[in-house]
Scaffold this motif. Structure first.
Motif, PDB file in Angstrom:
ATOM      1  N   ASP A   1      53.705-106.093  15.502  1.00  0.00           N
ATOM      2  CA  ASP A   1      53.174-105.367  16.566  1.00  0.00           C
ATOM      3  C   ASP A   1      53.825-103.865  16.795  1.00  0.00           C
ATOM      4  O   ASP A   1      53.317-102.980  16.677  1.00  0.00           O
ATOM      5  CB  ASP A   1      52.795-105.908  17.896  1.00  0.00           C
ATOM      6  CG  ASP A   1      51.878-107.188  17.722  1.00  0.00           C
ATOM      7  OD1 ASP A   1      50.955-107.207  16.852  1.00  0.00           O
ATOM      8  OD2 ASP A   1      52.003-108.141  18.308  1.00  0.00           O
ATOM      9  N   ILE A   2      55.204-104.159  17.303  1.00  0.00           N
ATOM     10  CA  ILE A   2      56.087-103.034  17.449  1.00  0.00           C
ATOM     11  C   ILE A   2      56.083-102.069  16.189  1.00  0.00           C
ATOM     12  O   ILE A   2      55.895-100.816  16.341  1.00  0.00           O
ATOM     13  CB  ILE A   2      57.316-103.328  17.939  1.00  0.00           C
ATOM     14  CG1 ILE A   2      57.364-104.338  19.137  1.00  0.00           C
ATOM     15  CG2 ILE A   2      58.446-102.402  18.049  1.00  0.00           C
ATOM     16  CD1 ILE A   2      58.672-104.955  19.578  1.00  0.00           C
ATOM     17  N   ALA A   3      56.396-102.503  15.142  1.00  0.00           N
ATOM     18  CA  ALA A   3      56.436-101.647  13.842  1.00  0.00           C
ATOM     19  C   ALA A   3      55.046-100.944  13.403  1.00  0.00           C
ATOM     20  O   ALA A   3      55.170 -99.946  13.116  1.00  0.00           O
ATOM     21  CB  ALA A   3      56.949-102.549  12.498  1.00  0.00           C
ATOM     22  N   ARG A   4      53.832-101.852  13.699  1.00  0.00           N
ATOM     23  CA  ARG A   4      52.821-101.205  13.495  1.00  0.00           C
ATOM     24  C   ARG A   4      52.369 -99.846  14.245  1.00  0.00           C
ATOM     25  O   ARG A   4      51.808 -98.831  13.886  1.00  0.00           O
ATOM     26  CB  ARG A   4      51.535-102.261  13.577  1.00  0.00           C
ATOM     27  CG  ARG A   4      50.162-101.706  13.011  1.00  0.00           C
ATOM     28  CD  ARG A   4      49.159-102.483  13.177  1.00  0.00           C
ATOM     29  NE  ARG A   4      49.043-103.261  14.558  1.00  0.00           N
ATOM     30  CZ  ARG A   4      49.297-104.605  14.835  1.00  0.00           C
ATOM     31  NH1 ARG A   4      49.677-105.449  14.051  1.00  0.00           N
ATOM     32  NH2 ARG A   4      49.109-105.005  16.007  1.00  0.00           N
ATOM     33  N   ASP A   5      52.879-100.139  15.595  1.00  0.00           N
ATOM     34  CA  ASP A   5      52.528 -99.297  16.560  1.00  0.00           C
ATOM     35  C   ASP A   5      53.445 -97.983  16.217  1.00  0.00           C
ATOM     36  O   ASP A   5      52.818 -97.038  16.690  1.00  0.00           O
ATOM     37  CB  ASP A   5      52.991 -99.496  18.080  1.00  0.00           C
ATOM     38  CG  ASP A   5      51.989-100.689  18.543  1.00  0.00           C
ATOM     39  OD1 ASP A   5      51.012-100.927  17.941  1.00  0.00           O
ATOM     40  OD2 ASP A   5      52.216-101.423  19.423  1.00  0.00           O
ATOM     41  N   ALA A   6      54.538 -98.247  15.832  1.00  0.00           N
ATOM     42  CA  ALA A   6      55.655 -96.974  15.487  1.00  0.00           C
ATOM     43  C   ALA A   6      55.267 -96.331  14.091  1.00  0.00           C
ATOM     44  O   ALA A   6      55.781 -95.451  13.538  1.00  0.00           O
ATOM     45  CB  ALA A   6      56.955 -97.477  15.355  1.00  0.00           C
TER      46      ALA A   6
ATOM     47  N   ALA B   1      64.849 -90.292  14.605  1.00  0.00           N
ATOM     48  CA  ALA B   1      63.188 -90.214  14.916  1.00  0.00           C
ATOM     49  C   ALA B   1      62.676 -91.710  14.696  1.00  0.00           C
ATOM     50  O   ALA B   1      61.740 -91.981  15.609  1.00  0.00           O
ATOM     51  CB  ALA B   1      62.497 -89.345  14.094  1.00  0.00           C
ATOM     52  N   THR B   2      62.973 -92.428  13.931  1.00  0.00           N
ATOM     53  CA  THR B   2      62.400 -93.939  13.609  1.00  0.00           C
ATOM     54  C   THR B   2      62.899 -94.606  14.763  1.00  0.00           C
ATOM     55  O   THR B   2      62.196 -95.697  15.293  1.00  0.00           O
ATOM     56  CB  THR B   2      62.966 -94.470  12.169  1.00  0.00           C
ATOM     57  OG1 THR B   2      62.337 -93.488  11.114  1.00  0.00           O
ATOM     58  CG2 THR B   2      62.421 -95.683  11.952  1.00  0.00           C
ATOM     59  N   ARG B   3      64.256 -94.664  14.950  1.00  0.00           N
ATOM     60  CA  ARG B   3      64.683 -95.428  16.111  1.00  0.00           C
ATOM     61  C   ARG B   3      63.865 -95.108  17.348  1.00  0.00           C
ATOM     62  O   ARG B   3      63.523 -96.029  18.091  1.00  0.00           O
ATOM     63  CB  ARG B   3      66.240 -95.211  16.306  1.00  0.00           C
ATOM     64  CG  ARG B   3      67.086 -95.893  15.410  1.00  0.00           C
ATOM     65  CD  ARG B   3      68.699 -95.664  15.732  1.00  0.00           C
ATOM     66  NE  ARG B   3      69.083 -97.122  16.434  1.00  0.00           N
ATOM     67  CZ  ARG B   3      69.111 -97.342  17.864  1.00  0.00           C
ATOM     68  NH1 ARG B   3      68.718 -96.486  18.623  1.00  0.00           N
ATOM     69  NH2 ARG B   3      69.746 -98.438  18.260  1.00  0.00           N
ATOM     70  N   ALA B   4      63.907 -93.744  17.573  1.00  0.00           N
ATOM     71  CA  ALA B   4      63.139 -93.429  18.830  1.00  0.00           C
ATOM     72  C   ALA B   4      61.576 -93.915  19.072  1.00  0.00           C
ATOM     73  O   ALA B   4      61.246 -94.321  19.934  1.00  0.00           O
ATOM     74  CB  ALA B   4      63.137 -91.834  19.274  1.00  0.00           C
ATOM     75  N   ALA B   5      60.982 -93.778  17.767  1.00  0.00           N
ATOM     76  CA  ALA B   5      59.674 -94.358  17.701  1.00  0.00           C
ATOM     77  C   ALA B   5      59.462 -95.934  18.051  1.00  0.00           C
ATOM     78  O   ALA B   5      58.757 -96.523  18.738  1.00  0.00           O
ATOM     79  CB  ALA B   5      59.057 -94.048  16.347  1.00  0.00           C
ATOM     80  N   LEU B   6      60.552 -96.624  17.234  1.00  0.00           N
ATOM     81  CA  LEU B   6      60.492 -98.227  17.548  1.00  0.00           C
ATOM     82  C   LEU B   6      60.865 -98.415  18.911  1.00  0.00           C
ATOM     83  O   LEU B   6      60.254 -99.267  19.646  1.00  0.00           O
ATOM     84  CB  LEU B   6      61.555 -98.804  16.932  1.00  0.00           C
ATOM     85  CG  LEU B   6      61.243 -98.598  15.454  1.00  0.00           C
ATOM     86  CD1 LEU B   6      62.396 -98.838  14.201  1.00  0.00           C
ATOM     87  CD2 LEU B   6      60.176 -99.906  14.928  1.00  0.00           C
TER      88      LEU B   6
END
Length: 198
Positions: free
Chosen positions: A38-43, A13-18
């Motif tokens: 930015d990417i991590a914050r969005d995920a 799920a974390t990989r998919a969110a990233l």
């Protein structure tokens, strides 16, 4: 008092969110203007997970743009006139939420100042569009006709996803398809879908 056990992280799920966050960011501003924070914050996760799951921002970009490398459904040999329409739908592929963002083609276009991205863009445009269009043309200038139709597809994508021109941005693929089929038939020298050869 017993401390509650830590919840196990759902790696998939974390990989998919990233990946989803990366696709949206890269499509919005391109590779260089996107940071891992930015990417991590969005995920909704820590930025260190990008390096744990993908190794680098570049590897994340490669995986986020993987959709462009998927085989295109070229259909059956008895319906070649429908191939341009299928490729139009591929170029206008939308995310599940119905927005025009997140398209790998747009991400590659915005990131084409990077040699690796430009190389990937050139390769994928040829493999996905130009070569398939060329196979429909039985005329001496088949390469030019195939590249012209590919250029129009890219222009549609740029107008919708990058320039956000109002009419194209508001139009759905079904609104655009009749116009595209007529121009495709003219360029490729084939009858439009539903019409028989003269």
């Amino acid at each position: 008092m017993t401390t509650p056990p830590k919840r196990k992280r759902d790696r998939a799920a974390t990989r998919a969110a990233l990946l989803a966050a990366a696709r949206a960011r890269f499509t919005l501003v391109g590779y260089d203007a996107t940071s891992v924070r930015d990417i991590a914050r969005d995920a909704g996760v820590d930025a260190t997970l990008i390096f744990r799951y993908f190794g680098s921002k570049e590897r994340l970009f490669e995986e986020a743009s993987q959709l462009l490398r998927e085989p295109v459904d070229t259909g059956t040999d008895d319906a070649p006139a429908y191939l341009p329409t299928r490729l139009l739908h591929t170029a206008m592929r939308q995310d599940e939420d119905g927005t025009a963002g997140g398209q790998p083609l747009t991400a590659l276009l915005l990131s084409s100042s990077r040699p690796q991205c430009r190389e990937q863009l050139n390769s994928q445009l040829y493999d996905t569009y130009v070569r398939n269009f060329e196979e429909l043309v039985d005329l001496p200038d088949r390469e030019l006709r195939a590249e012209l139709l590919t250029a129009w597809l890219i222009g549609i994508n740029v107008a919708r996803s990058i320039a956000h021109t109002p009419a194209l941005s508001d139009a759905c693929v079904n609104d655009i398809t009749p116009y595209f089929e007529q121009v495709a038939a003219l360029l490729l020298g084939t009858p439009p879908p539903g019409e028989s050869s003269p």
